[in-house]
Scaffold this motif. Structure first.
Motif, short mmCIF file in Angstrom:
data_model
loop_
_atom_site.label_atom_id
_atom_site.label_comp_id
_atom_site.label_asym_id
_atom_site.label_seq_id
_atom_site.Cartn_x
_atom_site.Cartn_y
_atom_site.Cartn_z
N GLY A 51 0.91 -1.20 0.00
CA GLY A 51 -0.18 -0.08 0.01
C GLY A 51 0.91 1.40 -0.03
N ILE A 52 1.96 1.18 0.64
CA ILE A 52 3.02 2.51 0.74
C ILE A 52 3.45 2.59 -0.64
CG2 ILE A 52 5.20 3.11 1.73
CD1 ILE A 52 4.23 1.91 4.28
N ALA A 53 4.03 1.56 -1.08
CA ALA A 53 4.51 1.55 -2.45
C ALA A 53 3.44 2.20 -3.44
CB ALA A 53 4.78 0.13 -3.15
N GLU A 54 2.46 1.75 -3.68
CA GLU A 54 1.22 2.27 -4.36
C GLU A 54 1.04 3.71 -4.11
OE1 GLU A 54 -2.89 0.70 -6.15
OE2 GLU A 54 -2.64 0.23 -4.27
N LEU A 55 1.09 4.15 -2.75
CA LEU A 55 0.65 5.54 -2.37
C LEU A 55 1.64 6.48 -3.06
CD1 LEU A 55 -1.26 7.48 -1.01
CD2 LEU A 55 0.23 6.98 0.93
N VAL A 56 2.97 6.18 -2.93
CA VAL A 56 3.71 7.00 -3.47
C VAL A 56 4.20 6.81 -5.08
CG1 VAL A 56 6.70 7.27 -3.68
CG2 VAL A 56 5.54 6.79 -1.34
N MET A 57 4.00 5.60 -5.40
CA MET A 57 4.09 5.66 -7.00
C MET A 57 2.84 6.21 -7.63
SD MET A 57 7.25 4.43 -7.99
CE MET A 57 6.86 3.93 -9.63
N GLY A 58 1.94 6.26 -6.73
CA GLY A 58 0.46 6.83 -7.51
C GLY A 58 0.70 8.19 -7.79
N GLN A 59 1.69 8.93 -7.28
CA GLN A 59 2.11 10.40 -7.31
C GLN A 59 2.91 10.44 -8.55
OE1 GLN A 59 3.21 12.32 -3.70
NE2 GLN A 59 2.88 10.28 -2.74
N LEU A 60 3.21 9.56 -9.23
CA LEU A 60 4.22 9.71 -10.36
C LEU A 60 3.15 9.60 -11.57
CD1 LEU A 60 7.02 9.98 -11.59
CD2 LEU A 60 7.02 7.36 -11.89
N VAL A 61 2.92 10.53 -12.34
CA VAL A 61 1.93 10.82 -13.65
C VAL A 61 2.81 10.89 -14.85
CG1 VAL A 61 0.10 11.69 -14.52
CG2 VAL A 61 0.16 11.35 -12.27
N ILE A 62 2.92 10.17 -15.67
CA ILE A 62 3.88 10.28 -16.96
C ILE A 62 2.76 10.38 -18.10
CG2 ILE A 62 5.38 9.07 -18.56
CD1 ILE A 62 6.07 7.30 -16.09
N ALA A 63 3.01 11.71 -18.69
CA ALA A 63 2.25 12.19 -19.86
C ALA A 63 2.65 11.06 -21.03
CB ALA A 63 2.78 13.58 -20.39
N THR A 64 1.44 10.70 -21.68
CA THR A 64 1.31 9.60 -22.67
C THR A 64 1.42 10.24 -24.39
OG1 THR A 64 -0.98 9.41 -22.59
CG2 THR A 64 0.22 8.02 -21.23
N SER A 65 1.55 11.43 -24.31
CA SER A 65 1.51 12.26 -25.40
C SER A 65 2.31 13.30 -25.49
CB SER A 65 0.10 12.54 -25.96
OG SER A 65 -0.38 13.51 -25.13
N GLY A 66 2.83 13.54 -26.70
CA GLY A 66 3.60 14.77 -26.78
C GLY A 66 4.38 14.88 -28.18
N ALA A 67 5.07 16.16 -28.52
CA ALA A 67 5.72 16.13 -29.86
C ALA A 67 6.95 15.58 -29.70
CB ALA A 67 5.97 17.72 -30.18
N ASP A 68 7.69 15.29 -28.49
CA ASP A 68 8.87 14.68 -28.24
C ASP A 68 8.63 13.64 -27.43
OD1 ASP A 68 11.37 13.65 -28.29
OD2 ASP A 68 12.40 15.47 -28.02
N TRP A 69 8.68 12.38 -27.52
CA TRP A 69 8.31 11.33 -26.47
C TRP A 69 9.49 11.34 -25.31
CZ3 TRP A 69 12.65 8.09 -25.80
CH2 TRP A 69 13.41 7.99 -26.98
N ARG A 70 10.77 12.14 -25.62
CA ARG A 70 11.75 12.00 -24.78
C ARG A 70 11.39 13.13 -23.61
NH1 ARG A 70 14.05 11.75 -29.67
NH2 ARG A 70 15.62 9.95 -29.80
N GLU A 71 10.63 14.23 -23.83
CA GLU A 71 10.45 14.97 -22.63
C GLU A 71 9.53 14.46 -21.76
OE1 GLU A 71 11.70 18.20 -22.11
OE2 GLU A 71 12.92 17.27 -23.77
N PRO A 72 8.54 13.77 -21.94
CA PRO A 72 7.63 13.25 -20.86
C PRO A 72 8.67 12.38 -19.91
CG PRO A 72 6.33 13.10 -22.85
CD PRO A 72 7.81 13.77 -23.31
#
Length: 218
Positions: A51-72
């Motif tokens: 649950g702790i791992a999920e709580l912390v990793m849940g704060q990491l949001v990675i954009a799934t679109s963009g002009a350059d995939w490297r920037e996300p």
């Protein structure tokens, strides 16, 4: 009482006292509840750790679109570093906890970064298998970086001598002459964000999409 409140309290215990301090009894004290009542929200200590791992990793949001995939990916790397610095006691848990749980049985929140990276890369033209390889390489870099950065701990900030500040004076000079000699360099000008960017430059500039069934460019 909610599961979110229980997990937040568990995270607070780990942040302030370390992973080993987390028990149902200690969590009950933190929440001012009978420890037995907490089993309604977590079946055991392993469930608390998940649950702790999920709580912390849940704060990491990675954009799934963009002009350059490297920037996300670059933004996600710095967001992950910020989470690691905010919760240093959780980092070893994030790095090792998945080893104890098959992929399909892990908390969904810990799998979302994987789903998001795959979505980002496959949408950018990466073959699925190559996208998975990039994910593994990317997070391998991140975990290695933050674990190294967290090791750069100053033992005594009041000291002006680098050896004393880092506690390296305890090492026998004949056995660790090189390590002792670079003590000033370990402190002078170290910038974790800059070093992370340098590592990302090396990784991301060498990656290119390859069509499904195609060959990977060198």
């Amino acid at each position: 009482m909610t599961t979110e409140r229980v997990m937040s309290a568990a995270l607070h215990v780990v942040d302030t006292e370390g992973v080993d301090a987390l028990t149902m009894r200690r969590l009950g004290q933190e929440l001012d509840r009978d420890p037995m009542a907490l089993y309604r929200y977590a079946a055991n200590r392993a469930a608390l750790l998940d649950g702790i791992a999920e709580l912390v990793m849940g704060q990491l949001v990675i954009a799934t679109s963009g002009a350059d995939w490297r920037e996300p990916l670059r933004r996600a790397a710095h967001d992950f570093r910020a989470l690691a610095l905010a919760h240093p006691n959780v980092v070893p848990l994030l790095a090792t906890r998945p080893l104890a749980t098959p992929l399909g049985l892990r908390p969904p929140g810990t799998l979302r970064p994987l789903e998001q990276v795959l979505d980002l890369l496959i949408s950018a033209g990466f073959a699925p298998a190559r996208a998975l390889h990039v994910y593994r390489t990317f997070f391998g870099l991140l975990y290695g970086h933050v674990l190294n950065e967290l090791q750069e701990v100053v033992v005594d900030p009041e000291e002006t001598d680098a050896l004393l500040r880092l506690g390296l004076h305890r090492l026998p000079p004949r056995e660790f002459p090189r390590l002792r000699s670079v003590a000033p360099d370990l402190l002078a000008g170290y910038d974790g964000a800059v070093e992370l960017d340098q590592a990302l430059d090396l990784l991301l500039t060498g990656l290119h999409p390859a069509p499904a069934g195609g060959t990977h460019p060198s």
